[in-house]
Scaffold this motif. Structure first.
Motif, PDB file in Angstrom:
ATOM      1  N   VAL A  41       0.842  -1.204   0.000  1.00  0.00           N
ATOM      2  CA  VAL A  41       0.000   0.000   0.000  1.00  0.00           C
ATOM      3  C   VAL A  41       0.874   1.249   0.000  1.00  0.00           C
ATOM      4  O   VAL A  41       0.616   2.199  -0.753  1.00  0.00           O
ATOM      5  N   ILE A  45       1.034   4.019  -2.980  1.00  0.00           N
ATOM      6  CA  ILE A  45       0.815   5.443  -2.721  1.00  0.00           C
ATOM      7  C   ILE A  45       1.971   6.267  -3.283  1.00  0.00           C
ATOM      8  O   ILE A  45       1.762   7.315  -3.898  1.00  0.00           O
ATOM      9  N   SER A  64      -4.306   9.405  -3.393  1.00  0.00           N
ATOM     10  CA  SER A  64      -3.341   8.740  -2.518  1.00  0.00           C
ATOM     11  C   SER A  64      -3.752   8.847  -1.051  1.00  0.00           C
ATOM     12  O   SER A  64      -3.523   7.918  -0.273  1.00  0.00           O
ATOM     13  N   ILE A  67      -6.450   6.170  -0.553  1.00  0.00           N
ATOM     14  CA  ILE A  67      -5.845   4.835  -0.499  1.00  0.00           C
ATOM     15  C   ILE A  67      -5.117   4.630   0.821  1.00  0.00           C
ATOM     16  O   ILE A  67      -5.146   3.540   1.397  1.00  0.00           O
ATOM     17  N   GLY A  71      -6.021   1.713   3.323  1.00  0.00           N
ATOM     18  CA  GLY A  71      -4.946   0.781   3.659  1.00  0.00           C
ATOM     19  C   GLY A  71      -4.740   0.659   5.150  1.00  0.00           C
ATOM     20  O   GLY A  71      -4.554  -0.447   5.673  1.00  0.00           O
TER      21      GLY A  71
END
Length: 89
Positions: A41, A45, A64, A67, A71
């Motif tokens: 992850v 990113i 990002s 995410i 994550g």
């Protein structure tokens, strides 16, 4: 000059992703797999941020962040499931 540095960083993070996939496939225990997924992850990113810098747009920075939140939550939820057997008490 910055373009070459960004391409070099892209290659390095891509190699990191491939090594994480290898680690997930060949890990001995579940804890190693969780750690490799979390590292994947972070590498994803980094690749998204590098792509955002190359394209000179701020949309990828917001992606990002999303995410990163997903994550983190998924890593915590998976660790709680491994330790306790349930996620929500």
């Amino acid at each position: 000059m910055i373009t070459y540095a960004l391409y070099f960083a892209t290659v390095c993070f891509s190699i990191g992703l491939v090594l994480n996939i290898w680690r997930i496939r060949n890990a001995q225990g579940v804890v190693d797999r969780i750690l490799a997924l979390d590292t994947m992850v972070v590498n994803a990113i980094a690749l998204i941020i590098i792509y955002g810098i190359l394209e000179n747009t701020a949309v990828y920075f917001e992606v990002s962040l999303l995410i990163a939140m997903f994550g983190f939550v998924s890593t915590v939820a998976y660790c709680r499931f491994i330790l306790r057997g349930n996620i929500i008490e």
